[in-house]
Design a protein around this motif. Structure first.
Motif, mmCIF file in Angstrom:
data_model
loop_
_atom_site.group_PDB
_atom_site.id
_atom_site.type_symbol
_atom_site.label_atom_id
_atom_site.label_comp_id
_atom_site.label_asym_id
_atom_site.label_seq_id
_atom_site.Cartn_x
_atom_site.Cartn_y
_atom_site.Cartn_z
ATOM 1 N N GLY A 131 -8.406 2.587 -3.242
ATOM 2 C CA GLY A 131 -8.297 2.540 -4.699
ATOM 3 C C GLY A 131 -9.606 2.883 -5.372
ATOM 4 O O GLY A 131 -10.550 3.355 -4.752
ATOM 5 N N GLU A 164 0.420 8.379 -6.338
ATOM 6 C CA GLU A 164 -0.284 7.108 -6.147
ATOM 7 C C GLU A 164 -0.268 6.365 -7.477
ATOM 8 O O GLU A 164 -0.528 6.959 -8.527
ATOM 9 C CB GLU A 164 -1.738 7.380 -5.731
ATOM 10 N N ALA A 215 -5.814 -1.527 -5.346
ATOM 11 C CA ALA A 215 -6.078 -0.559 -4.277
ATOM 12 C C ALA A 215 -5.116 0.617 -4.299
ATOM 13 O O ALA A 215 -5.347 1.617 -3.625
ATOM 14 C CB ALA A 215 -6.034 -1.250 -2.925
ATOM 15 N N GLY A 216 -4.051 0.478 -5.071
ATOM 16 C CA GLY A 216 -3.107 1.582 -5.181
ATOM 17 C C GLY A 216 -1.890 1.415 -4.296
ATOM 18 O O GLY A 216 -1.951 0.782 -3.234
ATOM 19 N N PHE A 224 -1.557 2.940 -9.711
ATOM 20 C CA PHE A 224 -2.611 1.934 -9.783
ATOM 21 C C PHE A 224 -2.306 0.936 -10.898
ATOM 22 O O PHE A 224 -2.021 1.321 -12.035
ATOM 23 C CB PHE A 224 -3.970 2.575 -10.064
ATOM 24 N N GLN A 271 -13.637 6.628 -5.783
ATOM 25 C CA GLN A 271 -12.378 6.547 -5.059
ATOM 26 C C GLN A 271 -12.607 7.152 -3.686
ATOM 27 O O GLN A 271 -12.751 8.371 -3.545
ATOM 28 C CB GLN A 271 -11.266 7.288 -5.798
ATOM 29 N N SER A 279 0.828 -1.203 0.000
ATOM 30 C CA SER A 279 0.000 0.000 0.000
ATOM 31 C C SER A 279 0.867 1.259 0.000
ATOM 32 O O SER A 279 0.429 2.319 -0.440
ATOM 33 C CB SER A 279 -0.919 0.018 1.222
ATOM 34 N N PHE A 296 -9.318 -1.972 -10.934
ATOM 35 C CA PHE A 296 -8.153 -1.299 -10.364
ATOM 36 C C PHE A 296 -7.686 -2.001 -9.106
ATOM 37 O O PHE A 296 -8.506 -2.498 -8.312
ATOM 38 C CB PHE A 296 -8.513 0.141 -9.998
#
Lengths: 111, 113
Positions: B43, A88, A103-104, A90, B38, A9, A101
């Motif tokens: 995300g 961020e 969660a980043g 993705f 978002q 994360s 996507f």
């Protein structure tokens, strides 16, 4: 059904050191894979994409990613981090009609 | 060239009020259209996607609905907003899903108070 997992994360690196952002995916079909970047208060920008051609994909700003089907991975790398890379990131998997996507991963670059 | 317009950019609405967010695409025909949300520190969650006029697929049960009255118009709605509907909403389109990338609007920051 398809899904994507970004394994970290938050990643923190020092300026000038390598960057590795990890992504694993699952898909019932032969998917396309993408990496997007989102800078604070800005929209999403495409970094690179894999669409069943060369497995090593080069993108903008020195980023690249390697598609490994056996490992169902699409990790994003950069040899040397720059302060402007802080953002961020993705990972996205797409097949047929929808796009999923991760969660980043928030990348922090220390001076 | 293709462009995507999403409005409004920011919106503050009271709990229980209705919602309508609009997205339009120019310069392409029969695109796939998407709505994402978002939430802070999270995300992008796919809410709806559409492969054609009147064809809507919903990904998660929720307080929202979507409609596609025209080929290049995608609308996100709610009859009564909840506090949990707050977030950043993004519209996107793609030409060949599963092959080409998606292009995103600038997003709508919705705050439900």
């Amino acid at each position: 059904a398809q899904s994507v997992t970004q394994l970290d994360s938050h990643v923190s690196v020092s300026e000038g050191t390598p960057v590795l952002l990890r992504c694993n995916y699952s898909s019932s079909y032969s998917p396309s894979l993408f990496w997007y970047v989102q800078h604070p208060n800005k929209g999403l920008q495409l970094l690179l994409k894999y669409t069943s051609a060369a497995t090593l994909v080069k993108g903008i700003n020195g980023f690249e990613a390697e598609f490994k089907k056996s490992e169902t991975s699409f990790h994003l790398t950069k040899p040397s981090a720059h302060m402007s890379d802080a953002a961020e990131y993705f990972c996205v998997v797409s097949d047929r009609n929808d796009m999923r996507f991760g969660a980043g991963t928030r990348l922090t670059v220390k001076p | 060239s293709q462009t995507i317009h999403q409005w409004p950019a920011t919106l503050v609405q009271p709990v229980g009020s209705p919602l309508s967010l609009e997205c339009t695409v120019e310069g392409t025909s029969n695109p796939n259209l998407y709505w994402y949300r978002q939430a802070a520190g999270r995300g992008l969650q796919l809410l709806f996607y559409s492969v054609g006029i009147g064809q809507i697929s919903s990904e998660v049960p929720q307080n929202l609905s979507a409609s596609r009255p025209q080929d290049r118009q995608f609308i996100l709605s709610s009859k009564k907003l909840l506090l949990s509907d707050s977030g950043f909403y993004l519209c996107a389109w793609s030409v060949r899903p599963g092959v080409t990338e998606a292009f995103f609007g600038q997003g709508t920051r919705l705050t439900v108070v």
